[in-house]
Design a protein around this motif. Sequence first.
Motif, short mmCIF file in Angstrom:
data_model
loop_
_atom_site.label_atom_id
_atom_site.label_comp_id
_atom_site.label_asym_id
_atom_site.label_seq_id
_atom_site.Cartn_x
_atom_site.Cartn_y
_atom_site.Cartn_z
N THR A 117 -14.57 21.57 48.29
CA THR A 117 -15.95 21.11 48.18
C THR A 117 -16.16 19.84 49.00
O THR A 117 -17.10 19.75 49.80
N THR A 137 -25.28 21.84 40.72
CA THR A 137 -24.17 22.39 41.49
C THR A 137 -22.93 22.58 40.62
O THR A 137 -22.22 23.58 40.73
N VAL A 138 -22.69 21.61 39.72
CA VAL A 138 -21.55 21.75 38.80
C VAL A 138 -21.78 22.96 37.90
O VAL A 138 -20.87 23.78 37.69
N LEU A 191 -15.78 23.17 35.36
CA LEU A 191 -16.80 22.13 35.30
C LEU A 191 -16.20 20.77 35.66
O LEU A 191 -16.81 19.99 36.39
N VAL A 251 -18.22 17.41 43.28
CA VAL A 251 -19.60 17.05 43.59
C VAL A 251 -19.73 15.53 43.76
O VAL A 251 -20.35 15.06 44.72
N GLN A 288 -16.37 27.21 45.88
CA GLN A 288 -16.54 28.29 44.91
C GLN A 288 -15.48 29.39 45.07
O GLN A 288 -15.26 30.15 44.14
N VAL A 301 -19.74 23.32 48.32
CA VAL A 301 -19.51 24.33 47.27
C VAL A 301 -19.38 25.73 47.84
O VAL A 301 -18.80 26.60 47.21
N THR A 330 -10.58 23.63 44.60
CA THR A 330 -12.03 23.52 44.42
C THR A 330 -12.51 22.13 44.82
O THR A 330 -13.49 21.98 45.55
N GLY A 354 -15.48 20.87 39.33
CA GLY A 354 -16.75 20.84 40.04
C GLY A 354 -17.36 19.45 40.02
O GLY A 354 -17.87 18.97 41.04
N ALA A 355 -17.29 18.79 38.87
CA ALA A 355 -17.88 17.45 38.77
C ALA A 355 -17.17 16.50 39.72
O ALA A 355 -17.81 15.72 40.44
#
Lengths: 483, 262, 309
Positions: free
Chosen positions: B29, B159-160, B113, B120, B67, B63, B25, B116-117
């Motif tokens: 990203t 986005t997160v 999360l 991002v 994703q 993303v 991920t 993702g953080a």
Amino acid sequence: MTDRPEVAGRDGFHRLLLAEWTKLRSVPRWVLTVVATVVVTALVALLVASSSNADANEHRVVVGPDGQPVSDEFHFVHQPLPGDGNVTARVVTQDDSNAWAKAGVMVKEGTESGSPYAAMMVTPGNGLRLQANFSTDLAGAAEAEPRWLRLTRSGSEITGYESPDGSVWSKVGMVELDALPPTVEVGLFVASPNDVQIHRQLGSIGVGETPTAGKATFDNVSVVSAQPSKPGAWADLDVGQPGTAGASTESDGMFTVTGSGDVASDPPDDDVVLISLSPGVLVAVLAIVALGVVFATSEYNRGMIRTTLAASPRRGPVLAAKAVVIGGTTFVAGLLASVSAFLLAQPILRANGYGPPAFPEPSLSDGPVLRAVVGTAAALALIAVLSLGAGVILRRSAGAIAGVLVLLILPLLVAHALPPGAAAWLMRLTPAGGFAIQQTVDRSETALEPWAMIGPWAGFGVLCAYTAVTLGVAFWLLRRRDA
Amino acid sequence: MTWALQAEWTKLRTLPSTVWLVLGTVVGTVALGAAAIAAVDIAQCPSPTECFEDTTKLSLTGVWLGQVTVVVLGVLAMTGEYGTRMIKPTLAAVPERRTVLVAKAVVVTASVLVAGAVGVVGSIIAGRILLPGNGFTVANGYPPLSLTDGPTLRAAVGTVVYLGLVALLSLGVGAVVRDTASAVTAVLSLLYLVPLAAGLVTDPQWHDWLDRLGPMTAGLAVQATERVDQLPIGPWAGLGVLAAYAGAALAVGALVLSTRDA
Amino acid sequence: MEATIEVRGLRKQYGTTVALDDLSFDVDAGHVTGFVGPNGAGKSTTMRIVLGLDAADGGTALVGGQPYPQLRTPLCHVGALLDAAAVHPSRRARDHLLWMARSNGLPRRRVDEVIDLVGLSSVARRRAGTYSLGMRQRLGIAAALLGDPPVLMFDEPVNGLDPEGISWIRGLLRSLAEEGRAVLVSSHLMSELEDSADHLVVIGRGRLIADTTVSELLATASKGRVDVRTMQRAAAMALFANAGGTAAVNDRDAVTVSGLTAEHVSGLLDAAGLPYFEVTPHRASLEEAYMDLTRDAVEFAAPPVGEPR
């Protein structure tokens, strides 16, 4: 025991095919997937066709002699030519207003936009050409002007000549214009197509067109008729409705002509065949990828692979049989899907504005249409085999499905968001290029869809290459790894 | 509940695939984000002042790829149990089935999360580094991306959250479908097909409706920092659409899990 | 909590197939209860319902007086081995036990204790996918013992084990019962239970066929049968048939007679002057008793060998 029934096994590749086919058809979920793929593809085609409409026919559409949409706008300095004869001129200078700016001599049925014609011309970027009826395009020598040009008419035959000096003439080619009236219009013409600017604004790609004005000077202009007649007077006008009006002046036999527009085939930006095929096919692809992957990974989930390889220990042929069965099944299903999608969507699209004259009616027997419909089925079959290979390599359905879908679908999305150059490279480098096989209209500069970024066969070739490499790696791994 | 959470966390962290998916991920990203930035140059615009490039949104393009591993992680958290028949010991250890689903939702979402953080923030950093080289400089009206800028912060946080909701959607679909292949295909189709279909539909009204209803198009509206008022759907409303998808999938998943035999 | 399983009137249907039909029985503390029946009889279904994995269409299954789904720390009440293959192949064996321990708030050291108990200490850090069938079976047993539960259920625990493993399991089952636990062990082979079970619950086609002790079952199966060994087998058989008995051939010189007492049989032989070596009351094996019981309840029976098809 003498009454024991004989159970004799037989070897051969078609036994493997039968075995794999039995495996495929005996899982109800898989059969359902194949059937659903066909049905859903057709339904999606119907749905998208009903939700699409085109207003191209609400504007005036110029059609050429074959009924295809054309652009026929230029400035024409002309006079009538009764019967056979010729028109000659020397192009002294031509402004570089566009690579396809045209200046030369023309024989045309009349001054009606879209009427049959033949023309000898020079262009700044594409050399000397003999063109006719928006479809014929023959190249002459690529040297710069000044250049003598001549067209001679003999019945329905128009022959183009070029000469560097007006005395030594060489033939460029001959075209036949059917049903030409006894008297035609001949003369000088200048055209210059719109400049296309593709630029990025607000995070997306926009297309802008601005008219350009072409300018050329001619001398040694002559019209010779085989019939005795008095020399005609020159008239001039803009054929069609060019973006900027043209003009012409003459002094001492030197003609200066300005003109705008283009004399060329002008296919619609929307590809009616692609519209009816591609939405359904995108849905079908998802099902096919899942099926292809699971056809491989299901062998590993429950240790089935050991049974399979115990039954036929030669692993290469086992994979080959699997590939043939899944590819063949998908091809047949894909063909059913694409033919029915095409046949169902066409009448609805026509009713929604995608009809003649702006959109010539496609027929399954047209070469490009046939290529698109059969090519779609072939692309689906290749995708199924690619997925099978990915399943064998990764042995996990989640990873293989996600991986193949990322390679097939994500580039289409990303290409929409990127500049055309990057999008074209995405199509060349990922199997998503295979969707280009659905194109039936020649790519124009203004077509910015991802699949318009690569030629039909080139895109198909990329998909073939991916499939071949994946299957090759799968073969190698299957032989090398423990089951 | 604490025990169930601890159990699910132990399960998640002891699978090697989890580490790879979470890394995937982050890498996916940042990598796609950087590639997208690299492909866009201000020279492709009519002029720097007429460009209106949404550099935040461009930097967060990654993303779309990131994703995918989130979907796989979310789906496998549920279907992996059925695929390996682990569902039996799981439900024998925690008989309250909704607790199992909630515990899974919490640990999977938390991991996503975090991933993702990181992804991002990495994309934003990539944007800060790469954008000026392509002409998106202060002189041309593009200050460096910064999380202290309100819209950029909203895009980044949104986005997160988007990735977290995608994980929940995948988990829910996994609980309903129970089969890995079908669930991964279903979620990825739902995400990717709508924007593609929107590109094929010529009617602008249909187009807008698809953008509003598609979980990916609606959910990623939160990434916009330019001309937000002209979006088919508002940033937070768009995330709401995705949240509704995830909520519905989880609700049906909980119902199926507690009523059907394991 | 009481160490019992109470099953009352369980019914379960899959489509049109009736899996359980009004099944009731008890499993008591301090015994190994064998749960036997042919393949497809409903043993696994019963165990799944007891664990709340499947919902019964009717009836109740209680462990220690409570339905399983209401237990707060179920692993401390019931330990079960249903499916030894139900582990994630990529997870280390120790981690598999660890998440289970976490789910019921059991301490980490308990994981090491059960690993030692089943003898997997040296391989506990290997991925479960690399385990042999026997090792997985041991891992499953370790999982069942994790919460030190008073009730244990094992579904076909000796499947795929080597002789040493089988004898280890038998010893383990006995010692668990001796500690006062209720132990339910299913099998489709009675011989597997012969040395370990005290009590037997026999089911066929979802119905209870027998709920009895091993000794009672043997006595019933042996009752009214006499083994006779004679060189003049054919004549003897005709004799018994005339007297109203049924004779079955066991061997070249042996028949088993039912319907006649041992005294009657020897009297008949003596009266007819037929020589014989032996007339004794029949001692049935558990297998034989089981075959008698389940003859009508076998779902997938192959035609006897040698019969014309």
